[in-house]
Enzyme design. Structure first.
Site: not given
Ligand code: SAH
Length: 204
Positions: A51-54, A25
């Site tokens: 970038i979205s939260q995992p 990531r």
């Protein structure tokens, strides 16, 4: 990240969890933010995008219920991280980004990681990718004011569309299943994404 943020919150699909272990990531966040890369939050990637939260990437990937044979269309390439996770899980990924700069950056990273099963396009993803349709799965990684009709129409019979829908401040994550001419809709949870901007999205 996988143990504390994903497994503990009901991400169970073993192929999704595996993909999270394999994809670095930190490659997808701005270089100064490397130590934040595995944190439990979204991160800015420039041009007012994130970038979205995992967990959200994992949840949406799990909602797609992927067996490995599907063709998947993603709207909102952004950093390229979600595209990398998808490319680990299926044969062919198509991804559309409206900002050329973000698309080119993502293309460079994904090619450097060795992915050859991702096709990129710069443009308005609310209109889908007519030349490559139908798709078995479609994932929209930006918040839509309503479900874009073009995307529903580009779904294969039995296909799934995962999309955040609702007002700019908060959306609900929806899974839409196509059954011939019928569409069945199921709500997953509340969520918050940047705006989907385009002809069948928000105005710029
Ligand atoms: N999937 C991304 C998250 C990106 S955030 C990741 O893993 O990093 C949402 C992205 O959608 C932004 O990059 C934004 O520019 C893009 N976007 C918004 N509206 C769009 C549209 N109509 N077509 C294509 N991309 C769009």
């Amino acid at each position: 990240m996988v143990e504390e943020q994903l497994k503990s919150r009901n991400i169970k699909d073993p192929r999704v969890l595996d993909a999270f272990i394999r994809i670095p990531r930190h490659t997808f966040v701005p270089s100064g933010d490397c130590e934040k890369a595995y944190g439990d939050y979204p991160i800015h990637i420039g041009l007012d995008q994130t970038i979205s939260q995992p967990y959200m990437v994992a949840l949406m990937s799990q909602c797609l219920a992927l067996g490995g044979w599907e063709s998947v269309l993603e709207i909102g390439t952004g950093s390229g991280y979600q595209a990398a996770i998808l490319a680990e899980l299926v044969q062919e990924v198509y991804t559309i980004e409206r900002h050329e700069e973000l698309s080119l950056r993502a293309q460079g990273k994904l090619k450097a990681l060795g992915f050859s099963n991702i096709k990129f396009r710069v443009g308005d993803g609310t209109l889908g990718w007519p030349e490559e349709q139908p798709f078995d799965r479609i994932i929209v990684t930006a918040g839509a004011p309503h479900v874009p009709g073009a995307l529903k129409n580009q779904l294969n019979d039995g296909g799934l569309l995962v999309v955040p829908v609702g007002p700019a401040e908060e959306q609900s994550l929806e899974i839409i299943r196509r059954d011939g001419a019928q569409f069945e809709q199921k709500t997953v949870c509340a969520c918050r994404f940047v705006k989907l901007i385009g002809e069948e999205g928000w105005a710029e």
